[in-house]
Design an enzyme around this catalytic site. Structure first.
Site, PDB file in Angstrom:
ATOM      1  NE  ARG A  55      -4.181  -1.689   1.931  1.00  0.00           N
ATOM      2  CZ  ARG A  55      -5.130  -1.967   2.822  1.00  0.00           C
ATOM      3  NH1 ARG A  55      -5.009  -1.557   4.067  1.00  0.00           N
ATOM      4  NH2 ARG A  55      -6.198  -2.634   2.455  1.00  0.00           N
ATOM      5  CE  LYS A 110     -20.756 -13.226   7.926  1.00  0.00           C
ATOM      6  NZ  LYS A 110     -20.121 -12.227   8.827  1.00  0.00           N
TER       7      LYS A 110
END
Ligand code: ADP
Ligand code: MG
Length: 400
Positions: free
Chosen positions: A43, A205
């Site tokens: 990053r 999920k």
């Protein structure tokens, strides 16, 4: 539209930055080891093009980022210090770290930055004003600069002081190189794409994915579903999943989704076979048809027949958006499905191929194929919101 950015957003290269104070919102929320060394500086490295560009043009750079969750309190555990040190190594320029995000000390550091030099504010989340998007805090940050640049796509979906609130108090604003590429590529997925347009969705999920699935249903020609979420869709179709992870309370949502897909003429591809084992720690696995999963078995990856079918659909697509691994790719025993999708995407040179999501980005990196797809988004949640057509606060702030 000269720079390819929609909505009149300026690219950093179009801003007058020479000799001016430029605040750059970066996403330096990087992993640290126990002895406080940066273990993955991707990053930080990602922002170097923007920072070098600004320094080459004689700007005075002021960096702001959050790191971890200090919850509005000063906490040395979450100091930007090791991050500033790594940046200085990578950039080969001194980076002066203020010992607070705002205040007299911060103002002094900012005032003392010279042309072509870099100052960094301490963790913005040391102040409760950051996450609360407090106006006074936002105005203070804005008072430190003449120009605002956002290069933190990963936090663009949060309306915080440094990503949204401060921007309206700065006269000139624009997108850094990381942000600009994200906006450019992801916007293409919302426009007139080449077809077939395929979404590959997997992961953990249903509750995390149903919104993006619903939104994609409006745009795509076909959806491939794998990973743990496929279990719930398979059970919705009457299959027995044994000990696999199934979200029983999401069965009505899954049935509703499958019905809507039929109505819209969107083809949904579900696994026909899976790799099963007795649990995540198992040392051996076997392949089962989705009609023959044993009561004690867990589906932990897509099977070989499904891999062939899914890879074929990916090969025929002309636009592919992928979010969510096909299996527990962190374990070599259950990585094959995810690696096969990564390879099929990388091999499809006729298509726009985009990967979004934190674990999916890790998976394509694990496959060594980051450079072989069109784009791997640096934002997990932000990329999913973007492809749903949501106007992210941090991007909206850069317009006008
Ligand atoms: P992303 O971060 O790309 O959006 P998610 O966070 O939704 O992806 O899902 C990633 C996780 O899903 C991984 O940790 C992976 O191990 C898990 N996963 C994928 N398939 C299965 C499965 N069949 N059973 C259990 N976990 C799974
Ligand atoms: Mg994830």
């Amino acid at each position: 539209m000269s720079n390819g950015l929609p909505g009149g957003i300026k690219h950093v290269s179009e801003l007058a930055v020479e000799g001016r104070r430029v605040f750059v919102r970066v996403d330096y929320n990087v992993p640290l080891s126990k002895d406080k060394r940066v273990t993955d500086d991707a990053r930080i490295a990602a922002t170097l093009p923007t920072l070098k560009h600004l320094l080459d043009r004689g700007a005075r750079v002021i960096l702001g980022s959050h790191f971890g969750r200090p919850d509005g309190k000063v906490n040395p555990q979450y100091s930007m210090e090791p991050i500033a040190a790594r940046l200085a190594d990578l950039l080969k320029v001194d980076v002066t770290l203020a010992d607070e995000p705002v205040g007299d000390g911060a103002r002094k550091v900012v005032n003392d930055v010279r042309d072509g030099h870099v100052a960094m504010l301490e963790n913005l989340r040391f102040d409760p004003g950051e996450e609360a998007n407090d106006e006074t805090f936002a105005r203070t940050l804005a008072s430190y600069c003449d120009v605002y640049v956002n290069d933190a796509f990963g936090t663009a979906h949060r309306a915080h002081a440094s990503t949204a609130g401060m921007v309206k108090f700065v006269a000139e604003k624009g997108a850094g190189f990381v942000m600009a590429k994200e906006i450019e590529v992801l916007s293409r997925l919302l426009g007139n794409v080449d077809r077939p347009y395929l979404a590959v969705v997997g992961g953990a999920k249903v509750s995390d994915k149903i919104e993006v699935l619903d939104a994609l249903l409006e745009r795509v020609n076909a959806i491939v579903i794998g990973g743990a979420i496929a279990n719930t869709f398979l059970e919705a179709n009457g299959k027995q999943l044994g000990k696999s992870r199934v979200e029983r309370e999401k069965l009505p949502v899954a049935r509703n989704f499958l019905r809507k897909a039929v109505e819209r003429g969107v083809v949904v591809h579900l696994p026909t076979d899976v790799v099963v084992a007795t649990g995540l720690e198992a040392t051996e696995a076997s392949v089962a048809s989705v009609d023959g999963i044993g009561a004690e078995q867990m589906a932990l990856d897509i099977g070989p027949q499904t891999i062939t079918a899914f890879a074929d659909v990916v090969t025929q697509a002309r636009t592919v958006f992928w979010n969510g691994p096909m299996g527990v790719f962190e374990k070599p025993l259950f990585e094959k499905g995810t690696m096969a999708i990564a390879r099929a995407m990388a091999a499809n040179k006729m298509a726009l191929t985009v990967v979004g999501g934190g674990d999916s980005a890790a998976a394509i990196a694990q496959a060594g194929l980051v450079a072989s797809v069109t784009h791997v988004s640096t934002g997990g949640g932000a990329s999913l919101e973007f492809v749903q057509g949501i106007d992210l606060s941090g991007i909206a702030a850069l317009r006008g």
